[in-house]
Design a protein around this motif. Structure first.
Motif, PDB file in Angstrom:
ATOM      1  N   LEU A  16      87.221 -42.304  40.121  1.00 51.24           N
ATOM      2  CA  LEU A  16      87.559 -40.915  40.405  1.00 51.24           C
ATOM      3  C   LEU A  16      86.400 -40.110  41.008  1.00 51.24           C
ATOM      4  O   LEU A  16      86.608 -39.382  41.996  1.00 51.24           O
ATOM      5  CB  LEU A  16      88.086 -40.247  39.134  1.00 51.24           C
ATOM      6  CG  LEU A  16      88.742 -38.876  39.303  1.00 51.24           C
ATOM      7  CD1 LEU A  16      89.940 -38.950  40.239  1.00 51.24           C
ATOM      8  CD2 LEU A  16      89.184 -38.340  37.937  1.00 51.24           C
ATOM      9  N   PRO A  17      85.174 -40.185  40.486  1.00 48.15           N
ATOM     10  CA  PRO A  17      84.093 -39.381  41.095  1.00 48.15           C
ATOM     11  C   PRO A  17      83.875 -39.703  42.568  1.00 48.15           C
ATOM     12  O   PRO A  17      83.583 -38.797  43.366  1.00 48.15           O
ATOM     13  CB  PRO A  17      82.861 -39.757  40.252  1.00 48.15           C
ATOM     14  CG  PRO A  17      83.405 -40.243  38.960  1.00 48.15           C
ATOM     15  CD  PRO A  17      84.698 -40.920  39.300  1.00 48.15           C
ATOM     16  N   PHE A  18      84.011 -40.968  42.948  1.00 47.99           N
ATOM     17  CA  PHE A  18      83.813 -41.349  44.339  1.00 47.99           C
ATOM     18  C   PHE A  18      84.953 -40.831  45.215  1.00 47.99           C
ATOM     19  O   PHE A  18      84.742 -40.443  46.367  1.00 47.99           O
ATOM     20  CB  PHE A  18      83.702 -42.872  44.453  1.00 47.99           C
ATOM     21  CG  PHE A  18      82.529 -43.431  43.694  1.00 47.99           C
ATOM     22  CD1 PHE A  18      81.244 -43.378  44.227  1.00 47.99           C
ATOM     23  CD2 PHE A  18      82.705 -43.983  42.429  1.00 47.99           C
ATOM     24  CE1 PHE A  18      80.162 -43.891  43.522  1.00 47.99           C
ATOM     25  CE2 PHE A  18      81.633 -44.492  41.724  1.00 47.99           C
ATOM     26  CZ  PHE A  18      80.350 -44.450  42.271  1.00 47.99           C
ATOM     27  N   ARG A  19      86.186 -40.840  44.661  1.00 52.08           N
ATOM     28  CA  ARG A  19      87.310 -40.284  45.415  1.00 52.08           C
ATOM     29  C   ARG A  19      87.115 -38.779  45.632  1.00 52.08           C
ATOM     30  O   ARG A  19      87.381 -38.254  46.713  1.00 52.08           O
ATOM     31  CB  ARG A  19      88.618 -40.508  44.662  1.00 52.08           C
ATOM     32  CG  ARG A  19      88.992 -41.952  44.444  1.00 52.08           C
ATOM     33  CD  ARG A  19      89.417 -42.635  45.723  1.00 52.08           C
ATOM     34  NE  ARG A  19      90.228 -43.807  45.428  1.00 52.08           N
ATOM     35  CZ  ARG A  19      90.055 -44.986  45.965  1.00 52.08           C
ATOM     36  NH1 ARG A  19      89.088 -45.173  46.867  1.00 52.08           N
ATOM     37  NH2 ARG A  19      90.836 -46.000  45.656  1.00 52.08           N
ATOM     38  N   ILE A  20      86.670 -38.076  44.604  1.00 53.03           N
ATOM     39  CA  ILE A  20      86.438 -36.634  44.725  1.00 53.03           C
ATOM     40  C   ILE A  20      85.385 -36.359  45.789  1.00 53.03           C
ATOM     41  O   ILE A  20      85.537 -35.470  46.637  1.00 53.03           O
ATOM     42  CB  ILE A  20      86.001 -36.031  43.372  1.00 53.03           C
ATOM     43  CG1 ILE A  20      87.111 -36.203  42.319  1.00 53.03           C
ATOM     44  CG2 ILE A  20      85.621 -34.558  43.541  1.00 53.03           C
ATOM     45  CD1 ILE A  20      88.350 -35.419  42.576  1.00 53.03           C
ATOM     46  N   GLN A  21      84.311 -37.136  45.777  1.00 57.69           N
ATOM     47  CA  GLN A  21      83.247 -36.952  46.767  1.00 57.69           C
ATOM     48  C   GLN A  21      83.766 -37.226  48.183  1.00 57.69           C
ATOM     49  O   GLN A  21      83.463 -36.483  49.125  1.00 57.69           O
ATOM     50  CB  GLN A  21      82.079 -37.888  46.453  1.00 57.69           C
ATOM     51  CG  GLN A  21      80.890 -37.727  47.388  1.00 57.69           C
ATOM     52  CD  GLN A  21      79.767 -38.686  47.034  1.00 57.69           C
ATOM     53  OE1 GLN A  21      80.011 -39.771  46.527  1.00 57.69           O
ATOM     54  NE2 GLN A  21      78.536 -38.278  47.297  1.00 57.69           N
ATOM     55  N   GLU A  22      84.565 -38.298  48.314  1.00 58.97           N
ATOM     56  CA  GLU A  22      85.103 -38.667  49.623  1.00 58.97           C
ATOM     57  C   GLU A  22      86.007 -37.570  50.187  1.00 58.97           C
ATOM     58  O   GLU A  22      86.057 -37.353  51.402  1.00 58.97           O
ATOM     59  CB  GLU A  22      85.880 -39.977  49.499  1.00 58.97           C
ATOM     60  CG  GLU A  22      86.507 -40.469  50.790  1.00 58.97           C
ATOM     61  CD  GLU A  22      87.348 -41.727  50.589  1.00 58.97           C
ATOM     62  OE1 GLU A  22      87.940 -42.210  51.590  1.00 58.97           O
ATOM     63  OE2 GLU A  22      87.445 -42.226  49.444  1.00 58.97           O
ATOM     64  N   HIS A  23      86.730 -36.877  49.311  1.00 53.51           N
ATOM     65  CA  HIS A  23      87.708 -35.882  49.742  1.00 53.51           C
ATOM     66  C   HIS A  23      87.314 -34.475  49.290  1.00 53.51           C
ATOM     67  O   HIS A  23      88.194 -33.646  49.019  1.00 53.51           O
ATOM     68  CB  HIS A  23      89.089 -36.260  49.200  1.00 53.51           C
ATOM     69  CG  HIS A  23      89.617 -37.545  49.757  1.00 53.51           C
ATOM     70  ND1 HIS A  23      90.221 -37.647  50.982  1.00 53.51           N
ATOM     71  CD2 HIS A  23      89.588 -38.806  49.260  1.00 53.51           C
ATOM     72  CE1 HIS A  23      90.560 -38.901  51.228  1.00 53.51           C
ATOM     73  NE2 HIS A  23      90.196 -39.624  50.192  1.00 53.51           N
ATOM     74  N   TYR A  24      86.027 -34.215  49.267  1.00 54.94           N
ATOM     75  CA  TYR A  24      85.550 -32.925  48.747  1.00 54.94           C
ATOM     76  C   TYR A  24      86.063 -31.760  49.606  1.00 54.94           C
ATOM     77  O   TYR A  24      86.271 -30.652  49.104  1.00 54.94           O
ATOM     78  CB  TYR A  24      84.025 -32.899  48.686  1.00 54.94           C
ATOM     79  CG  TYR A  24      83.498 -31.988  47.618  1.00 54.94           C
ATOM     80  CD1 TYR A  24      83.373 -32.429  46.293  1.00 54.94           C
ATOM     81  CD2 TYR A  24      83.162 -30.667  47.908  1.00 54.94           C
ATOM     82  CE1 TYR A  24      82.906 -31.584  45.301  1.00 54.94           C
ATOM     83  CE2 TYR A  24      82.695 -29.813  46.914  1.00 54.94           C
ATOM     84  CZ  TYR A  24      82.579 -30.278  45.616  1.00 54.94           C
ATOM     85  OH  TYR A  24      82.126 -29.434  44.628  1.00 54.94           O
ATOM     86  N   ASN A  25      86.266 -32.012  50.885  1.00 54.85           N
ATOM     87  CA  ASN A  25      86.724 -30.942  51.777  1.00 54.85           C
ATOM     88  C   ASN A  25      88.239 -30.983  52.009  1.00 54.85           C
ATOM     89  O   ASN A  25      88.757 -30.240  52.842  1.00 54.85           O
ATOM     90  CB  ASN A  25      86.002 -31.039  53.123  1.00 54.85           C
ATOM     91  CG  ASN A  25      84.513 -30.790  52.978  1.00 54.85           C
ATOM     92  OD1 ASN A  25      84.088 -29.911  52.228  1.00 54.85           O
ATOM     93  ND2 ASN A  25      83.712 -31.575  53.688  1.00 54.85           N
ATOM     94  N   ASN A  26      88.939 -31.853  51.266  1.00 57.82           N
ATOM     95  CA  ASN A  26      90.403 -31.963  51.377  1.00 57.82           C
ATOM     96  C   ASN A  26      91.051 -31.488  50.083  1.00 57.82           C
ATOM     97  O   ASN A  26      90.388 -31.327  49.060  1.00 57.82           O
ATOM     98  CB  ASN A  26      90.825 -33.406  51.651  1.00 57.82           C
ATOM     99  CG  ASN A  26      90.084 -34.038  52.810  1.00 57.82           C
ATOM    100  OD1 ASN A  26      89.635 -35.176  52.710  1.00 57.82           O
ATOM    101  ND2 ASN A  26      89.934 -33.329  53.920  1.00 57.82           N
TER     102      ASN A  26
END
Length: 441
Positions: free
Chosen positions: A40-50
């Protein structure tokens, strides 16, 4: 945690779960959800602007199943409380929280573009919500991570993950995939669930139908065959009768004609069905439906040459569909013998169907889908009759069917089967029309 602290299944997901759809299914306590906490933390970082959306059956269930364990793992500074039951901050990123508790939930994501979605208890969502979610993941790099326990083999999530054309990472977990569980706990669960359907579901993580099935003897691997598979298994036989079992309604329920072709060796097979679902096609009156039924019957005649082969027809329709019966009687040729089916003792007629299935007297032909005559298009995928036979369950009193589960094709099939196989002699022998069996009497 080190990478070695994860189970083999969790390591596989953390390493390879980078597709558009990443779905983990299987047994309870098998480690499915825990693995997603570290992705989850990596997904949040990947989509921080989405836009990021987290979905559960309800806000309370996803808070309990996902957010509480995340707070224990990462702390309250990284995982906030749910704000106004709609938003939460994860690692500093504002995310949206959605409860998919009924069909109205689809409005909660309509018009929303989503970069990343996380799903808890996917099999508890309404299907229309899941279908809408597909269209909302509208970025090139949109991703979804989800977990669920299995349901019946006809469930829409099972169909989704079995679709080979989709960009999916999917893994199946059993309870034995979690070596961190106490052996005593596992033994206790084995003993408590052994010899029940729950052993397959909660221990082995299989997609199996619930207890209380109306037609437990129906098995796709046995009874759902392509015409070529049937020919190899049973040889070539002539059709003697076609019994068009029917059920219908105009608004909520579907209208179905299930053609049971009785062969010269006493066996029977279901040919191409007629199926009109008003939730897909829009509601039609029975009068409006007639041209589509007539086209269907003509195409069946052209394909199978019933008239030339001297095939006898009989069309038993649920007596409750009185308007459909009158409409078909008025518009169809007399040869179809449209009648009201009145012998509707549910338990007795269900037993006849299960008896015939148990003796492998009936097969359903697999054509890879069905033709929607209203929309004039072939619909690839499941046969609606198979879905009914796998899904129909008894109500809590076990005297009728659960009304929340569609049964229109199943009922049409039941009427057709009982028209012929209610006579137990017909499980072994096919009497002639003239000498013994006068169809329709």
């Amino acid at each position: 945690m080190n990478f070695t602290d994860f189970t083999d299944k969790q390591r596989a997901y953390l390493r390879d779960g980078n597709r558009r759809w990443n779905i983990l299914t299987g047994a309870t306590r098998s480690g499915k959800t825990v693995g997603t906490f570290f992705k989850l933390p990596f997904r949040i970082q990947e989509h921080y602007n989405n836009r990021v959306v987290l979905i559960g059956k309800t806000i309370n269930t996803i808070d309990r199943n996902v957010f509480d364990p995340l707070r224990e793992l990462y702390g309250n500074d990284c995982i906030s409380k749910v704000i106004d039951k709609r938003e939460i901050y994860l690692f500093g990123k504002k995310c949206y929280v959605v409860g998919a508790n009924d069909e109205r939930a689809v409005t909660k994501i309509q018009g929303m573009g989503i970069g990343y979605a996380y799903g808890d208890e996917m099999t508890t969502w309404p299907e229309n919500f899941f279908q809408m979610l597909k269209s909302r993941l509208d970025l090139v790099n949109s991703k979804f991570d989800g977990t669920c326990n299995p349901e019946g083999p006809s469930h829409f999530v099972k169909k989704h993950i079995d679709n080979p054309t989709l960009d999916i990472f999917q893994d199946h977990y059993t309870i034995y995939d979690n070596p961190f569980l106490s052996p005593e706990f596992v033994r206790n669960l084995e003993n408590e669930y052994r010899n029940t359907i729950y052993f397959d579901k909660w221990i082995l993580g299989k997609w199996v139908a619930n207890e209380g099935l109306v037609f437990p003897l129906f098995r796709r691997e046995k009874h759902f065959l392509t015409p070529e598979e049937f020919l190899d298994k049973c040889g070539r036989h002539l059709i003697r009768y076609v019994i068009w079992g029917g059920d219908g309604a105009t608004v909520n329920d579907s209208t179905a004609l299930i053609p049971l072709a009785v062969l010269d060796n006493g066996m029977a097979c279901v040919l191409e069905i007629f199926y009109h679902n008003p939730k897909i096609n829009g509601p039609l009156s029975n009068e409006q439906l007639v041209p589509y039924v007539e086209r269907y019957l003509q195409e069946m005649e052209n394909k199978y040459q019933f008239d030339r082969r001297g095939v006898v027809h009989y069309m038993p329709i649920d007596c409750a569909a009185a308007d459909l019966i009158l409409t078909l009687r008025y518009n169809l040729e007399d040869k179809y013998n449209v009648v009201a089916y009145t012998k509707k003792n549910i338990q007795a007629t269900t037993d006849v169907v299960n008896n015939a299935l148990g003796r492998n007297a009936i097969y359903i032909f697999n054509y890879g889908g069905y033709f929607n005559y209203v929309r004039n298009q072939f619909v690839p995928g499941d046969n609606p009759l198979c879905v009914d036979l796998e899904s129909m369950v008894w109500d809590k009193h076990e005297k009728g069917y659960d009304a929340s589960v569609p049964n229109d094709c199943g009922d049409g099939f039941r009427y057709a089967v009982n028209t012929y196989y209610a006579n137990p002699d017909n499980l072994w022998d096919t009497p002639s029309v003239d000498e013994y069996y006068r169809i329709g009497e």
